[in-house]
Enzyme design. Structure first.
Site, PDB file in Angstrom:
ATOM      1  N   CYS A  87       0.997  -1.383   0.041  1.00 12.36           N
ATOM      2  CA  CYS A  87      -0.038  -0.172   0.297  1.00 12.36           C
ATOM      3  C   CYS A  87       0.812   1.265  -0.613  1.00 12.36           C
ATOM      4  O   CYS A  87       2.029   1.249  -0.166  1.00 12.36           O
ATOM      5  CB  CYS A  87      -0.920  -0.016   1.178  1.00 12.36           C
ATOM      6  SG  CYS A  87      -1.463  -1.787   1.781  1.00 12.36           S
ATOM      7  N   ARG A 117      -0.795   3.677  -5.321  1.00  5.41           N
ATOM      8  CA  ARG A 117       0.298   2.592  -4.295  1.00  5.41           C
ATOM      9  C   ARG A 117      -1.134   1.770  -4.668  1.00  5.41           C
ATOM     10  O   ARG A 117      -0.804   0.511  -3.771  1.00  5.41           O
ATOM     11  CB  ARG A 117       0.642   3.456  -3.784  1.00  5.41           C
ATOM     12  CG  ARG A 117       1.409   3.636  -4.039  1.00  5.41           C
ATOM     13  CD  ARG A 117       2.595   4.435  -2.598  1.00  5.41           C
ATOM     14  NE  ARG A 117       4.278   5.282  -3.428  1.00  5.41           N
ATOM     15  CZ  ARG A 117       4.923   4.431  -2.775  1.00  5.41           C
ATOM     16  NH1 ARG A 117       4.864   2.334  -2.897  1.00  5.41           N
ATOM     17  NH2 ARG A 117       6.231   4.491  -3.201  1.00  5.41           N
ATOM     18  N   PHE A 293      -3.688  -1.533  -1.476  1.00  5.44           N
ATOM     19  CA  PHE A 293      -4.040  -2.591  -2.435  1.00  5.44           C
ATOM     20  C   PHE A 293      -3.549  -3.955  -2.402  1.00  5.44           C
ATOM     21  O   PHE A 293      -2.914  -4.711  -1.557  1.00  5.44           O
ATOM     22  CB  PHE A 293      -2.017  -2.435  -3.758  1.00  5.44           C
ATOM     23  CG  PHE A 293      -2.067  -3.062  -4.712  1.00  5.44           C
ATOM     24  CD1 PHE A 293      -2.173  -4.818  -5.108  1.00  5.44           C
ATOM     25  CD2 PHE A 293      -1.280  -2.825  -6.353  1.00  5.44           C
ATOM     26  CE1 PHE A 293      -2.693  -4.720  -6.258  1.00  5.44           C
ATOM     27  CE2 PHE A 293      -1.795  -3.382  -7.634  1.00  5.44           C
ATOM     28  CZ  PHE A 293      -1.254  -3.931  -7.560  1.00  5.44           C
ATOM     29  N   ASN A 313       1.990   0.001   5.035  1.00  7.53           N
ATOM     30  CA  ASN A 313       2.609  -0.975   3.360  1.00  7.53           C
ATOM     31  C   ASN A 313       4.020  -1.406   4.474  1.00  7.53           C
ATOM     32  O   ASN A 313       4.995  -1.593   4.339  1.00  7.53           O
ATOM     33  CB  ASN A 313       2.799   1.006   3.534  1.00  7.53           C
ATOM     34  CG  ASN A 313       4.282   1.021   1.784  1.00  7.53           C
ATOM     35  OD1 ASN A 313       3.802  -0.737   0.966  1.00  7.53           O
ATOM     36  ND2 ASN A 313       4.394   1.313   1.547  1.00  7.53           N
ATOM     37  N   GLY A 314       3.418  -3.008   3.169  1.00  8.30           N
ATOM     38  CA  GLY A 314       4.636  -3.939   2.850  1.00  8.30           C
ATOM     39  C   GLY A 314       3.300  -5.691   3.093  1.00  8.30           C
ATOM     40  O   GLY A 314       2.268  -5.880   2.860  1.00  8.30           O
ATOM     41  N   GLU A 989      18.116 -13.921 -19.096  1.00 10.32           N
ATOM     42  CA  GLU A 989      18.919 -12.661 -19.127  1.00 10.32           C
ATOM     43  C   GLU A 989      20.083 -12.540 -20.248  1.00 10.32           C
ATOM     44  O   GLU A 989      20.496 -13.539 -19.897  1.00 10.32           O
ATOM     45  CB  GLU A 989      19.029 -13.247 -17.331  1.00 10.32           C
ATOM     46  CG  GLU A 989      19.872 -11.472 -17.310  1.00 10.32           C
ATOM     47  CD  GLU A 989      20.114 -11.404 -15.808  1.00 10.32           C
ATOM     48  OE1 GLU A 989      19.994 -12.688 -14.912  1.00 10.32           O
ATOM     49  OE2 GLU A 989      19.807 -10.798 -14.858  1.00 10.32           O
ATOM     50  N   GLN A1055      11.863 -18.415 -11.104  1.00 15.76           N
ATOM     51  CA  GLN A1055      12.582 -19.986 -12.172  1.00 15.76           C
ATOM     52  C   GLN A1055      12.564 -21.144 -11.251  1.00 15.76           C
ATOM     53  O   GLN A1055      12.987 -20.964 -10.213  1.00 15.76           O
ATOM     54  CB  GLN A1055      13.973 -19.653 -13.079  1.00 15.76           C
ATOM     55  CG  GLN A1055      14.919 -19.265 -11.214  1.00 15.76           C
ATOM     56  CD  GLN A1055      15.957 -18.738 -12.439  1.00 15.76           C
ATOM     57  OE1 GLN A1055      16.615 -19.008 -13.665  1.00 15.76           O
ATOM     58  NE2 GLN A1055      17.498 -18.728 -11.272  1.00 15.76           N
ATOM     59  N   LYS A1058      15.526 -23.398  -9.949  1.00 15.09           N
ATOM     60  CA  LYS A1058      15.716 -22.157  -8.254  1.00 15.09           C
ATOM     61  C   LYS A1058      14.922 -20.980  -8.066  1.00 15.09           C
ATOM     62  O   LYS A1058      15.279 -19.784  -7.857  1.00 15.09           O
ATOM     63  CB  LYS A1058      17.370 -21.629  -8.036  1.00 15.09           C
ATOM     64  CG  LYS A1058      17.807 -20.954  -8.759  1.00 15.09           C
ATOM     65  CD  LYS A1058      19.431 -20.642  -9.286  1.00 15.09           C
ATOM     66  CE  LYS A1058      19.647 -20.345 -10.871  1.00 15.09           C
ATOM     67  NZ  LYS A1058      20.872 -20.253 -10.575  1.00 15.09           N
ATOM     68  N   GLN A1064      23.691 -16.988 -11.302  1.00 14.27           N
ATOM     69  CA  GLN A1064      24.759 -16.948 -11.959  1.00 14.27           C
ATOM     70  C   GLN A1064      25.552 -16.950 -12.788  1.00 14.27           C
ATOM     71  O   GLN A1064      25.346 -18.213 -13.205  1.00 14.27           O
ATOM     72  CB  GLN A1064      26.074 -17.490  -9.967  1.00 14.27           C
ATOM     73  CG  GLN A1064      27.421 -17.239 -10.948  1.00 14.27           C
ATOM     74  CD  GLN A1064      27.973 -17.672  -8.814  1.00 14.27           C
ATOM     75  OE1 GLN A1064      27.186 -18.140  -7.580  1.00 14.27           O
ATOM     76  NE2 GLN A1064      29.549 -16.633  -8.893  1.00 14.27           N
ATOM     77  N   CYS A1223      21.461 -31.246 -27.705  1.00 14.40           N
ATOM     78  CA  CYS A1223      21.404 -31.894 -26.456  1.00 14.40           C
ATOM     79  C   CYS A1223      21.228 -33.327 -25.863  1.00 14.40           C
ATOM     80  O   CYS A1223      20.240 -33.163 -26.827  1.00 14.40           O
ATOM     81  CB  CYS A1223      20.875 -30.528 -25.452  1.00 14.40           C
ATOM     82  SG  CYS A1223      20.759 -31.578 -23.672  1.00 14.40           S
ATOM     83  N   CYS A1229      26.351 -29.092 -17.719  1.00 11.27           N
ATOM     84  CA  CYS A1229      26.104 -27.606 -18.493  1.00 11.27           C
ATOM     85  C   CYS A1229      26.634 -26.519 -17.263  1.00 11.27           C
ATOM     86  O   CYS A1229      27.301 -25.490 -17.976  1.00 11.27           O
ATOM     87  CB  CYS A1229      24.628 -27.032 -18.855  1.00 11.27           C
ATOM     88  SG  CYS A1229      23.757 -28.238 -18.758  1.00 11.27           S
ATOM     89  N   CYS A1234      29.984 -28.546 -21.600  1.00 10.01           N
ATOM     90  CA  CYS A1234      28.655 -28.785 -22.852  1.00 10.01           C
ATOM     91  C   CYS A1234      29.122 -29.674 -24.251  1.00 10.01           C
ATOM     92  O   CYS A1234      29.735 -28.726 -25.059  1.00 10.01           O
ATOM     93  CB  CYS A1234      28.016 -28.188 -23.258  1.00 10.01           C
ATOM     94  SG  CYS A1234      26.190 -28.893 -24.493  1.00 10.01           S
TER      95      CYS A1234
HETATM   96  S1  SF4 Z   1      26.370 -30.202 -20.861  1.00 12.50           S
HETATM   97 FE1  SF4 Z   1      23.705 -29.219 -20.620  1.00 12.50          FE
HETATM   98  S2  SF4 Z   1      23.242 -28.885 -22.994  1.00 12.50           S
HETATM   99 FE2  SF4 Z   1      25.250 -30.061 -22.511  1.00 12.50          FE
HETATM  100  S3  SF4 Z   1      24.447 -31.635 -23.636  1.00 12.50           S
HETATM  101 FE3  SF4 Z   1      24.632 -31.779 -21.455  1.00 12.50          FE
HETATM  102  S4  SF4 Z   1      23.065 -31.744 -20.784  1.00 12.50           S
HETATM  103 FE4  SF4 Z   1      22.011 -30.699 -23.295  1.00 12.50          FE
END
Ligand code: SF4
Length: 1606
Positions: A87, A117, A293, A313-314, A989, A1055, A1058, A1064, A1223, A1229, A1234
């Site tokens: 709010c 707000r 809100f 507010n929060g 990203e 995501q 995680k 990272q 893949c 990965c 890879c």
């Molecule tokens: S490192 Fe990752 S992208 Fe490459 S083949 Fe293996 S699972 Fe697939």
């Protein structure tokens, strides 16, 4: 019908004075529906328990029905989660306590500034809530009612039922109760209102608003207020008996001093609605105002704010734990003032139907009505981060003692919070420990104090400047207070010192015993065989030992893995799992932010107390006699010390049960024994599965006596003690073999355990270190030579670190608040289990009963007896091998798919796709959708009657995989393929290369293009742009040019791999190309923070959506969420915040690298998240406002069908898109190695990338054909017909190996229809921000001419705080044409006034903005070029240099440009700035956090944690009082004096420019005394800048700061 584009939430007013009269409409969606979500999602009440009745007979007895129904049970998640809000708040107060009507008018003006707000219901007119708290308008009341007498009378402001008869009944019983309590009823008054201004939806529930005036002659105001409080509580008890928890009759306030006027209103109509507020006789010395809100679309009148004591507010993240503890301590609460009324006051809190703010208000109210002053009350409820606080450590130890003492009595109410409050005598404000909400204040020469969430509340900035004698802001954990009786205005440390001096807290805190300094065992405690027997019996596998425990023991870090969680949900698996695996950690998204444990860990603490908590209402020396642990992870000798601590009277309870017996009987027995012990004085219940405690022969395990899962018994004891009202009398500690991973500790603490001694995990570390194999590896140099003690230290260090991460995901700062907060969703446990041990947690799909769990426990146990295997079993829960658990994404399926699509541009073959399909069909049950089948209500039709595949593929998307995580080749091939089929790829990203935004036209007959010569299989006309461009928390590559070129913009809140964590990119993946796109340096790791620093609440999300619509008004804005219980409420809030698309991801998706525990234990299944979101949006009539996209582990056409039936309009593929382009599921990965160049930045490996766009095109066409076949079989011709038809699903009749209690009914509901079909929703116009100040500038012919010719344009105009995101639209307009810095012209805009949020956002080169006035939060967000200068009006009475001129989080994600601001800024100045230069005259905490480039000059005071995570750029800090060094985070950066001429030149140049732009007095002083002042500057340098001319040392020794934060 909802409109396709929302109306304006910030319609601009012509002048400041108009704000209060201007009808500002909401941006939220239209809906007139009634939410039945509560009924639909509500778990059965505990009273209806069946199996849990074994403990039912020993429930706490309560006399009153309210107490019986509300408090004899733990708090239920669903009862709380339907009310989330954020709010705008503020107040105005006369320091002298002068009453007048002007205060009301000024507050209404301030309230008008907060409209954006808040939010509205679906009719766009019914506000989620707005209101004011004032002094009682005695003059007005006396003019209408005889007998009104200030000091003797109290006024109740009451919402009565609409029904006349019921309203009369309520008036009658309130009158009766008042008389019974000795009051004379002076009279009732119908509060005059104008109902015509109420929105249609709000009108449906509009109460009759009445006031009752009662009188009693009592010696003091305080006594009168206490009597009124008791009366109100008794009325509430009676109301509950009549109506249940629904607040049909609600008391807004009942006091002798204050009154609350509030309702489901918009800011603009509060004064219009309540005619009293227009009456000149209405006089008050203060006025708190609030605009709400709510994520809930059907907010309630009572939940509007202010509450009776505070406005908030929060959001309180810790609510569930706070309520559980508050409920269980009720019995202890007593005070002479309440003698004889103890039962009258209960319940203190109210679970169902009350918001977090309402509950906090209730606790604060009780304390202030007892003996607490308002300031200490707020300090102990919302404590400051007092540990590692330089000022408190050195100057104010008494304040630390205050916090330390109260930590043992009252757990913090933790979360983002600006709280304004009043008891009628004092008015104040308090900010949370992390400073997550904005709070500005002003003091005027006529002694008024203004506090508000943002600027603009004083009206005209020039008029007010001459009156303002002080301007400031509240920092993290800070407070201010106005004492209207004494005429004083106090700020933070003065208040804290006053509170700390009230009692001898430092002396009392000496009763807290520290348990620390004990050594790890120096040798193994078991033989290898005995250790192996225990490990096997308690369920350890080889992966647990190697990938979890040994990984942590080796280097103090959790192991990393990738490509998501691809095994079956434990309840669906045929293999035994530990009980913990049925729990998923909850995480913060949208309504509250995660905390950054890496960079902002200074606000976090894992300290925990053992022992009884005393009486909160009467704190005394013996109220806190406790043991303090710095971590909940106990080593053996520490536990020994706990057992030997006399005052704890700790007692161990064996947790074994007889094989074949009823495990629940043993649980019941242990609960009763623990209860008896606690009643006899035991303050520490230790639950132990150590063989010695079980009394078995030779201290060895017995084959006949398995151990109860420790989480099960700990949860049961926790809830039993809650039920008995004994929970605050004792702590629970576990001595267990069954805790080895971070998730295990989190579960135990989350369900009430204070500390855990993981004796077998510690022994496993020791055994590992002393094993011949490890010795050999050490000799070969493959493992570092650490001592046996060090490996245990590393293990505990890693667990502590992991715990901080888990806490931070949900926004918890304190382990003591997390304890018992039950921040988990359950997937796969039956009602009897939940009702016994995990009461209040959500378990939507049923599953394992007590008997099933007993069998599962035995199946582990039996593996150790009678024959002990030679090694630990391989379960395969992490890695995929034929002997282990099945993984749904695996090398075999990738081979089949490659063959089917013709990987490498070869011919695809449908028959090979059939083989792939068959493989998928035969696969073991893995996901919830595998437990469903389609039951059509139509006959099959020929397939050619079904819509074509070309139409279906337009609904397909790919996941947000960043360029950096995957290779350039993969990223571009995926984008080209999606553009070919009309689907959508997602940039992930990290930005995008602009050369990808134009079609390729130089492709030769071999499918090769000169401009993309590393790709194969191209066609002329291909375009490699990602349709969806992502905005993640790191803001890497997010420039105006990038945004302006998007079809859609995605805000990644969480995501699947995680959720709740940041990202990272390891330094080795940051190639020069990747670094250039991300505006960073090659080889330097790039970290994205867990929270978006501009999204700490739902209203902040609305602001970012607004910003993005501003910079690209054609791009739909999507918000990516991850499934968890309560996602429907969040999604409703997101829809109200004006999102165009909502994406729900499942926990099992995700392609990036993540810690194993994050992959495995966080987030929920896609199916449940999707179903809940679709149902919630539909019921709230918001469904047509947003496109719903599903993503996470989709692998075939059947998955698409399931997602469609569950409600999704579009379908995202992540892992499968990677597989289809090459893949092979090698799953390395995260290593940059890879083997097929899919997920590597290594040149040599990228050359091996086999994919072509046609591979992915073929895959999607096959999938679409599979969908068509399913549709034909169902008799459905279009996707539109079947989307959201959950009723066409039914649970498959397949037996699960472990339980017969699986229940998929939540997934097979029909939510009802909406007014649009899916394709209409998809083709709606982008939501709009409505008319903008910038539109008038862009429409100006001279402006257009200047842009066209790259000429010059000048304009001067006013700006007010509802003009938000100023600069974004012009920035996007110019960027689309010229890029971020290609415009050679000059647009010069001079503005006067208070600018709204995100001022100067997304500016580009050539745009120069000058503001005379003040700015709000997020100034220069995402700026790529140009210049912003901000200065106060010339006649500001307050000292400009010490005044706040802009708010929090300036320059977030800036990639260029310059900012000069004459005055101070708030928290997180220049966070994630990568190229901008700035000069500012003072900043709050976390300055330069995550900075990767640019230069920041600070000419005044700084807060804590400067330079945390700063990997690039330079900072210069003027250190007048020599305090800077204690504020620096030295993890990465060093501080040195300015010694190089290039450095001096840079600094002096920027200060000179600052003076030139802003006429800053500070800058002038410095320039005039340059040689004297230069030595007072520190230069902050990250390693990457050490070699630059500015940072290099020219013949002078570097003064490197001592490492302080190591
Ligand atoms: S490192 Fe990752 S992208 Fe490459 S083949 Fe293996 S699972 Fe697939």
């Amino acid at each position: 019908m909802p409109s396709s584009s929302s109306s304006c939430s910030s319609s601009r007013c012509g002048s400041h004075l108009v704000v209060k009269h201007h009808v500002v409409r909401c941006s939220s969606a239209s809906s007139s529906g009634h939410s039945s979500q509560g009924a639909r999602l509500k778990p059965a009440r505990r009273a209806a328990r069946g199996v849990g009745k074994t403990l039912a007979g020993i429930r706490r007895h309560r006399h009153h029905p309210l107490l019986q129904q509300l408090n004899a049970e733990a708090v239920h998640f669903d009862d709380l989660f339907s009310e989330r809000d954020a709010c705008g708040v503020g107040f105005i107060a006369s320091m002298k306590g002068e009453r007048n009507h002007d205060v009301v008018d000024k507050a209404i003006l301030g309230l008008g500034c907060m409209e954006h707000r808040g939010a509205c219901s679906a009719d766009n007119d019914s506000g989620d809530g707005a209101g004011v708290m004032t002094e009682i308008p005695w003059k007005l009341l006396a003019s209408e009612m005889a007998g009104v007498e200030e000091g003797k009378c109290g006024v109740g402001m009451i919402f009565l039922p609409q029904d006349e008869g019921e309203a009369k009944t309520c008036r009658d019983f309130i009158t009766r109760l008042a008389v019974e309590r000795g009051f004379e009823v002076v009279g009732w008054r119908d509060v005059p209102v104008d109902s015509s201004v109420v929105g249609a939806m709000a009108k449906e529930t509009e109460p009759v608003v009445a006031q009752i005036v009662v009188k009693q002659d009592l010696p003091t105001y305080e006594e009168l207020d206490r009597e009124l409080y008791i009366l109100r509580k008794k009325i509430e008890q009676e109301v509950f008996e009549m109506y249940g928890p629904e607040d049909e009759c609600y008391i807004c306030s009942f006091s002798g001093k204050t009154v609350v006027y509030k309702g489901m209103l918009r800011s603009a109509v509060v004064q219009n609605y309540f005619l009293d507020l227009q009456n000149e006789l209405f006089e008050t010395a203060f006025c708190i105002y609030h605009r709400r809100f709510s994520t809930n679309t059907v907010p309630k009148w009572p939940l509007a704010q202010p509450m009776r004591f505070l406005g908030h507010n929060g959001e309180i993240n810790t609510l569930q734990g706070n309520l559980n503890i508050m409920n269980s301590r009720e019995k202890l609460l007593n005070h002479p003032l309440w003698e004889g009324h103890e039962e009258d006051l209960l319940p203190i809190c109210k679970g169902k139907g009350a918001s977090d703010s309402a509950n906090l208000d209730r606790v604060a109210e009780l304390l202030t009505k007892t003996e607490f002053d308002v300031e200490p009350t707020m300090m102990l409820l919302v404590p400051e981060a007092y540990e590692n606080h330089p000022d408190l450590d050195t100057k104010y130890p008494e304040v630390k003692a205050f916090y330390k003492y109260f930590e043992g009595l009252q757990e913090g109410w933790d979360g983002p919070a600006l709280l304004v409050f009043s008891d009628g005598d004092k008015v104040g404000a308090r900010l949370d420990r992390n400073g997550l909400r904005p709070a500005r204040f002003w003091q005027t020469e006529d002694d008024y104090i203004f506090v508000a969430s943002e600027v603009g509340v004083l009206g005209d900035v020039f008029e007010s400047a001459a009156k303002v004698v002080r301007k400031g802001r509240l920092g993290p954990g800070q407070m201010l207070s106005v004492d209207m009786r004494k005429g004083t205005f106090s700020t933070n440390i003065d208040i804290a010192k006053m509170a700390a001096a009230q009692k001898p807290y430092a002396e009392w805190a000496k009763n807290i015993k520290e348990i620390e300094g004990f050594a790890f065992k120096g040798e193994c405690q078991l033989s290898a065989a005995d250790a192996l027997e225990m490990q096997i019996a308690f369920g350890y596998g080889i992966e647990d030992s190697q990938l979890i425990i040994e990984a942590m023991a080796t280097d103090g870090n959790e192991a990393t893995f990738c490509m998501g969680d691809t095994i079956a949900l434990p309840v669906l698996s045929g293999r035994p799992h530990l009980l913990y695996d049925y729990f998923k950690q909850r995480f913060a998204q949208v309504t509250n932010p995660p905390i950054d444990p890496l960079r902002e860990g200074i606000v976090m603490s894992l300290a925990v107390r053992l022992g009884k908590r005393g009486n909160l209402l009467k704190p005394e020396a013996d109220s806190v006699v406790q043991a303090n642990l710095s971590s909940p992870v106990l080593i053996e000798d520490e536990l020994e010390e706990v057992m030997n601590t006399d005052f704890l009277q700790a007692k161990k309870f064996s947790t074994f049960f007889k094989a074949g017996s009823d495990m629940s009987k043993t649980i019941e027995k242990i609960c009763k024994e623990a209860e008896e012990a606690v009643r006899a004085g035991c303050q520490c219940v230790v639950l132990s599965d150590k063989p010695e405690v079980g009394g078995f022969k030779d201290g060895k395990l017995s084959a006949e006596d398995p151990a109860i899962p420790i989480l099960l018994i700990a949860g049961a004891v926790n809830h039993h003690l809650i039920d008995q009202g004994l929970r605050t009398e004792a702590s629970i500690v576990c001595e267990t073999a069954q805790a080895f991973s971070t998730h295990h500790f989190a579960c135990l603490v989350g369900y009430g355990v204070s500390a855990v001694c993981p004796y077998l995990a510690l022994e496993t570390c020791r055994q590992w270190r002393m094993s011949p194999k490890t010795e050999s590896l050490i000799k070969k140099g493959r493992v570092s030579n650490i001592s046996i003690e060090d490996c245990q230290f590393n293990y505990r260090f890693a667990i502590n670190k992991g715990l901080k991460k888990i806490l931070s995901k949900m926004g918890f700062s304190l382990l003591s608040s997390y304890q018992g907060a039950q921040i988990f969703d359950i997937y796969g446990l039956a009602k009897d289990v939940v009702d016994t041990s995990f009461v209040g947690s959500v378990s939507r799909i049923g599953g394992m009963t007590m008997d099933d769990l007993a069998r599962e426990t035995m199946s582990f146990w039996n593996q150790a007896f009678p024959e002990l295997p030679s090694k630990l079993p391989f379960f395969g829960f992490i890695t995929s091998r034929p002997t282990g658990e099945y993984h749904a994404a695996n090398p075999e399926m990738s081979k089949l798919l490659h063959k089917a699509v013709g990987l490498g541009g070869k011919n695809p073959a449908i028959e090979n796709f059939r083989v792939y399909q068959e493989h998928m069909e035969k696969a073991p049950i893995t996901t919830l959708r595998d437990m469903l089948e389609i039951k059509s209500d139509r006959d099959a039709i020929p397939i050619d009657e079904v819509e074509p595949a070309s139409k279906i593929v337009e609904r397909f998307c790919t996941g947000g995989m960043s360029l950096g995580a995957i290779s350039r080749e993969t990223h571009e091939v995926i984008a080209i393929a999606m553009n070919r089929i009309g689907g959508k790829s997602n940039s992930g990203e990290g930005g995008e290369d602009p050369i990808r935004w134009v079609p390729v036209d130089d492709v030769n007959e071999d499918g090769v293009s000169d401009s993309f010569d590393y790709l194969k299989g191209l066609q002329n006309g291909d375009i490699a742009t990602s349709a969806v461009k992502q905005v993640a928390s790191g803001r890497f590559g997010v420039t105006p040019h990038f945004l302006a070129n998007a079809n859609q913009l995605e805000i990644k809140i969480a995501q699947g791999a995680k959720p709740g964590e940041g990202g990272q990119l390891p330094g080795k993946k940051v190639s020069p190309y990747i670094a250039s796109l991300r505006r960073s340096k090659p080889g330097v790791p790039l970290i994205s923070p867990p929270p978006h620093h501009d999204i700490y609440s739902i209203e902040d999300l609305a602001q970012l959506i607004y910003d993005l619509h501003q910079v690209n008004e054609n791009a739909k804005v999507s918000v990516k969420l991850v499934a968890q219980a309560g996602i429907g409420t969040i999604a409703s809030g997101v829809a109200k915040a004006n999102a165009d698309v909502i994406q729900i991801s499942g926990h099992d998706g995700g392609t990036g690298a993540s810690p194993v525990s994050s992959i495995k234990h966080c987030g929920g299944p896609l199916e449940l998240g999707l179903a809940e979101t679709h149902i919630s949006l539909t019921e709230n009539q918001l469904r047509d406002r947003v496109i719903l996209r599903a993503d996470g582990g989709l692998r075939c056409g059947r998955d698409v069908m399931m997602s469609a039936l569950l409600g999704a309009d579009e379908y995202g593929f992540g892992t499968l898109a990677m597989i289809a382009t090459g893949c092979i599921m090698a799953r390395i990965c995260h290593t940059n190695n890879c083997p097929v160049g899919v997920a590597s930045q290594r040149e040599d490996l990228r050359k091996k990338f086999p994919g072509t766009p046609s591979d992915l095109v073929n895959f999607f066409l096959f999938i679409a054909e599979e969908v068509r076949e399913e549709m034909a079989a169902m008799g459905y011709r279009t996707m539109d017909e079947l989307i959201g038809r959950g009723d066409l699903l039914k649970q498959r009749d397949v037996p699960l190996e472990k339980t017969q209690n699986f229940d998929a009914s939540f997934l097979t509901q029909y939510a009802g229809s909406s007014s649009m079909v899916s394709s209409e929703r998809i083709s709606q116009a982008t939501h709009s921000n409505g008319p903008q100040l910038e539109d008038t500038i862009i429409a100006d012919k001279d402006f257009q001419n200047a842009v066209e010719t790259e000429g010059t344009f000048d304009i001067t105009t006013d700006i007010i705080n509802v003009d938000r995101a100023f600069g974004g639209r012009i920035g996007g307009h110019v960027a689309y044409r010229y890029g971020d810095n290609g415009f050679a012209g000059s647009i010069n805009i001079n503005l006067n006034g208070s600018a709204g949020q995100s001022f100067g956002c997304f500016l580009v080169g050539g745009i120069n903005v000058k503001l005379v006035g003040e700015g709000n939060d997020y100034v220069c967000k995402g700026m790529a070029g140009g210049e912003v200068s901000i200065m106060p009006p010339a006649d500001l009475q307050a000292e400009a240099t010490s005044s706040v001129v802009i708010g929090n989080t300036a320059l977030y994600g800036a990639t260029g440009g310059r900012l000069f601001a004459s005055g101070r800024a708030g928290e997180r100045f220049s966070v994630r700035n990568s190229m901008a230069d700035a000069v500012i005259e003072g900043v709050g905490d976390h300055c330069c956090e995550y900075m990767t480039g640019g230069c920041v000059v600070v000419l005044g005071p700084v807060g804590r944690n400067v330079g945390a995570g700063m990997t690039g750029g330079l900072g210069y800090f003027y250190d007048e009082d020599e305090s800077f060094c204690s504020k620096l985070n030295t993890e990465i950066v060093i501080a040195q004096r300015v010694k190089s001429s290039a450095g001096e030149q840079q600094l002096k140049g920027l200060i000179s420019d600052h003076f030139e732009k802003t006429k800053s007095k500070k800058a002038k002083m410095l320039l005039d005394n340059w040689s004297n002042e230069l030595p007072k500057f520190w230069q902050i340098v990250p390693p990457s800048e050490l070699g630059t001319p500015e940072a290099a040392n020219e013949d002078i020794e570097t003064e490197v700061m001592v490492e302080q934060n190591a």
